[in-house]
Design a protein around this motif. Structure first.
Motif, mmCIF file in Angstrom:
data_model
loop_
_atom_site.group_PDB
_atom_site.id
_atom_site.type_symbol
_atom_site.label_atom_id
_atom_site.label_comp_id
_atom_site.label_asym_id
_atom_site.label_seq_id
_atom_site.Cartn_x
_atom_site.Cartn_y
_atom_site.Cartn_z
ATOM 1 N N UNK A 1 0.817 -1.123 -0.208
ATOM 2 C CA UNK A 1 -0.009 0.177 0.097
ATOM 3 C C UNK A 1 0.834 1.259 0.052
ATOM 4 N N UNK A 2 1.920 1.311 0.706
ATOM 5 C CA UNK A 2 3.014 2.411 0.964
ATOM 6 C C UNK A 2 3.530 2.786 -0.526
ATOM 7 N N UNK A 3 3.907 1.629 -1.109
ATOM 8 C CA UNK A 3 4.406 1.597 -2.639
ATOM 9 C C UNK A 3 3.379 2.261 -3.505
ATOM 10 N N UNK A 4 2.326 1.750 -3.297
ATOM 11 C CA UNK A 4 1.403 2.350 -4.400
ATOM 12 C C UNK A 4 1.072 3.675 -4.156
ATOM 13 N N UNK A 5 0.904 4.014 -2.926
ATOM 14 C CA UNK A 5 0.706 5.480 -2.652
ATOM 15 C C UNK A 5 1.824 6.496 -3.229
ATOM 16 N N UNK A 6 2.983 6.047 -3.145
ATOM 17 C CA UNK A 6 3.949 6.741 -3.903
ATOM 18 C C UNK A 6 3.573 7.060 -5.159
ATOM 19 N N UNK A 7 3.233 5.918 -6.140
ATOM 20 C CA UNK A 7 2.755 6.333 -7.376
ATOM 21 C C UNK A 7 1.422 6.825 -7.750
ATOM 22 N N UNK A 8 0.591 6.558 -6.858
ATOM 23 C CA UNK A 8 -0.782 6.950 -7.100
ATOM 24 C C UNK A 8 -1.377 7.673 -5.863
ATOM 25 N N UNK A 9 -1.608 8.962 -5.783
ATOM 26 C CA UNK A 9 -1.686 9.857 -4.597
ATOM 27 C C UNK A 9 -3.208 9.249 -4.083
ATOM 28 N N UNK A 10 -3.066 8.924 -2.862
ATOM 29 C CA UNK A 10 -4.265 8.638 -2.063
ATOM 30 C C UNK A 10 -4.839 7.299 -2.755
ATOM 31 N N UNK A 11 -4.110 6.263 -2.989
ATOM 32 C CA UNK A 11 -4.628 5.062 -3.772
ATOM 33 C C UNK A 11 -5.482 4.438 -2.899
ATOM 34 N N UNK A 12 -5.127 4.324 -1.529
ATOM 35 C CA UNK A 12 -5.630 3.400 -0.474
ATOM 36 C C UNK A 12 -7.130 4.079 -0.199
ATOM 37 N N UNK A 13 -7.160 5.434 -0.302
ATOM 38 C CA UNK A 13 -8.253 6.056 0.015
ATOM 39 C C UNK A 13 -9.408 5.794 -1.149
ATOM 40 N N UNK A 14 -8.443 5.913 -2.252
ATOM 41 C CA UNK A 14 -9.434 5.884 -3.503
ATOM 42 C C UNK A 14 -10.238 4.393 -3.590
ATOM 43 N N UNK A 15 -9.279 3.474 -3.548
ATOM 44 C CA UNK A 15 -9.682 2.138 -3.950
ATOM 45 C C UNK A 15 -9.926 1.332 -3.036
ATOM 46 N N UNK A 16 -9.554 1.229 -1.976
ATOM 47 C CA UNK A 16 -9.640 0.168 -0.842
ATOM 48 C C UNK A 16 -10.093 0.500 0.536
ATOM 49 N N UNK A 17 -10.042 1.673 1.115
ATOM 50 C CA UNK A 17 -10.490 1.822 2.518
ATOM 51 C C UNK A 17 -11.917 1.723 2.688
ATOM 52 N N UNK A 18 -12.308 0.696 3.766
ATOM 53 C CA UNK A 18 -13.636 0.413 3.924
ATOM 54 C C UNK A 18 -14.313 1.783 4.730
ATOM 55 N N UNK A 19 -13.585 2.501 5.638
ATOM 56 C CA UNK A 19 -13.934 3.628 6.240
ATOM 57 C C UNK A 19 -14.551 4.657 5.054
ATOM 58 N N UNK A 20 -13.699 4.793 4.054
ATOM 59 C CA UNK A 20 -13.961 5.837 3.263
ATOM 60 C C UNK A 20 -15.141 5.567 2.396
ATOM 61 N N UNK A 21 -15.208 4.191 2.062
ATOM 62 C CA UNK A 21 -16.437 3.886 1.259
ATOM 63 C C UNK A 21 -17.716 4.383 2.126
ATOM 64 N N UNK A 22 -17.871 3.740 3.378
ATOM 65 C CA UNK A 22 -19.029 3.859 4.249
ATOM 66 C C UNK A 22 -19.238 5.396 4.661
ATOM 67 N N UNK A 23 -18.214 6.214 4.608
ATOM 68 C CA UNK A 23 -18.558 7.584 4.776
ATOM 69 C C UNK A 23 -18.869 8.215 3.444
ATOM 70 N N UNK A 24 -18.163 7.747 2.446
ATOM 71 C CA UNK A 24 -18.858 8.382 0.970
ATOM 72 C C UNK A 24 -20.077 7.895 0.792
ATOM 73 N N UNK A 25 -20.568 6.792 0.888
ATOM 74 C CA UNK A 25 -22.155 6.292 0.876
ATOM 75 C C UNK A 25 -23.036 7.284 1.641
ATOM 76 N N UNK A 26 -22.718 7.631 2.909
ATOM 77 C CA UNK A 26 -23.503 8.302 3.711
ATOM 78 C C UNK A 26 -23.377 9.984 3.385
ATOM 79 N N UNK A 27 -22.070 10.157 2.774
ATOM 80 C CA UNK A 27 -21.920 11.367 2.369
ATOM 81 C C UNK A 27 -22.866 12.062 1.558
ATOM 82 N N UNK A 28 -23.430 11.287 0.632
ATOM 83 C CA UNK A 28 -24.519 11.536 -0.325
ATOM 84 C C UNK A 28 -25.574 12.439 0.539
ATOM 85 N N UNK A 29 -25.734 12.229 1.803
ATOM 86 C CA UNK A 29 -26.733 13.174 2.466
ATOM 87 C C UNK A 29 -26.357 14.154 3.311
#
Ligand code: SF4
Ligand code: SF4
Length: 331
Positions: free
Chosen positions: A240-268
């Motif tokens: 994940x660290x190596x990926x984040x060096x190449x792709x900014x915020x790659x963990x947040x964009x593609x893998x973080x379940x907390x971000x997924x949950x907050x994004x879903x609820x963030x619609x409201x």
């Protein structure tokens, strides 16, 4: 004639920028304020080290679950742990719902320590890998899968334990996975809790071992006999660290379940962004889109208000817009 000659000089001196001008410009930037906030939050979240806390606060960020050196609890880890303990996770859910509805994913942009680490890793490389819109669109779904699998494992384990038939399920998962399936492999847990523990143990353990005649053999045996889960955790974290060096915020964009949950609820959410259609030159500009670390298609979203599930409210688009067309909107 003489007046004409003096004109360029006066313009030149007006345009001449002193070092103070650049310092002032750097200080009064949103990005500077964000980095300072992230750094202060990072210190506060680990303030137990300095004798502060722990405080009875649960935040929807990715930190650590299994270490005493934290001042606040992370909501997603607490939710899994409470299900494992057969407690109704009211507090964790309340934190997630309340914060998502009020400020959406802005804690991802301003508070989360793992988000901060990724923002720092961006400086390792000057040029980053561009992800095609098609790949990005498919990849952002992965975090919802991580979220679904975690909730499925935690939920089914809680139900089977509550019905008195879950002991074999729990044994099959192993203690760490059963307690919090996501945190058992979370790169943030490994970075902030597991790795410091290994370093501390090595710091105090290895010199003592070196005094014995079988020191090297003992160290080698210790490394080789480390549990498979530990190796898996380290491999995930490094990946994940190596990926984040190449792709900014790659963990947040593609893998973080907390971000997924907050994004879903963030619609409201009350919080959003608006784009003034008069000020926005749109055609041939795209400065905001290019500045966005989360690849939010800003120009394709409604101008009155948008709260895209991927937006972490870093406000880089606000700062990048030369006509000041983008502004936060609340509510
Ligand atoms: S998406 Fe996850 S890791 Fe990224 S900032 Fe949000 S909570 Fe932290
Ligand atoms: S849309 Fe703007 S505020 Fe949201 S993540 Fe992108 S740059 Fe940051």
């Amino acid at each position: 004639m003489s007046q004409k000659e003096t004109e360029p000089k006066s313009t030149e001196s007006a345009n001449k920028k002193t070092p103070f001008f650049y310092v002032k410009k750097a200080i009064f930037r949103i990005e500077t304020a964000r980095k300072i906030t992230q750094f202060c939050c990072f210190l506060l979240l680990n303030a137990v080290v300095f004798g502060l806390g722990p405080w009875p606060v649960i935040l929807p960020i990715i930190g650590t679950l299994g270490t005493p050196t934290k001042t606040v609890l992370e909501a997603f880890g607490t939710l899994q742990w409470m299900l494992f303990e057969l407690l109704i996770p009211f507090l964790a859910l309340a934190s997630i719902f309340l914060i998502a509805v009020v400020v959406s994913r802005s804690l991802c942009g301003w508070v989360c320590p793992f988000g901060f680490v990724q923002d720092l890793l961006v400086y390792v490389k000057k040029v980053h890998t561009q992800v095609s819109p098609r790949t990005h669109k498919s990849m952002i779904k992965v975090k919802y899968l991580v979220l679904a699998v975690t909730l499925f494992v935690s939920g089914t384990l809680a139900i089977s334990l509550a019905s008195g038939m879950g002991q074999s399920y729990k044994a099959a998962l192993g203690e760490d996975f059963a307690r919090a399936p996501f945190n058992a492999l979370s790169p943030a847990d490994t970075l902030f809790a597991v790795l410091p523990r290994i370093v501390l143990e090595a710091r105090f353990g290895i010199p003592a071992l070196m005094e014995t005649s079988e020191a090297l053999g003992t160290v080698a045996n210790g490394i080789l006999s480390a549990p498979l889960l530990l190796w898996a955790r380290l491999a995930v974290m490094i990946g994940i660290i190596v990926l984040a060096v190449y792709i900014p915020r790659s963990w947040c964009r593609y893998l973080c379940p907390n971000g997924a949950l907050m994004g879903l609820l963030g619609h409201f959410s009350f919080l959003g962004l608006k784009r003034d259609p008069v000020k926005c030159t749109k055609v041939g500009c795209r400065l905001c889109v290019e500045a966005c670390p989360m690849l939010v298609p800003i120009l394709d979203l409604p101008w009155e208000k948008f709260n895209d599930p991927e937006c972490i409210y870093c406000l880089k688009c606000v700062e990048a817009c030369s006509t000041k067309a983008i502004r936060p909107k609340f509510p």
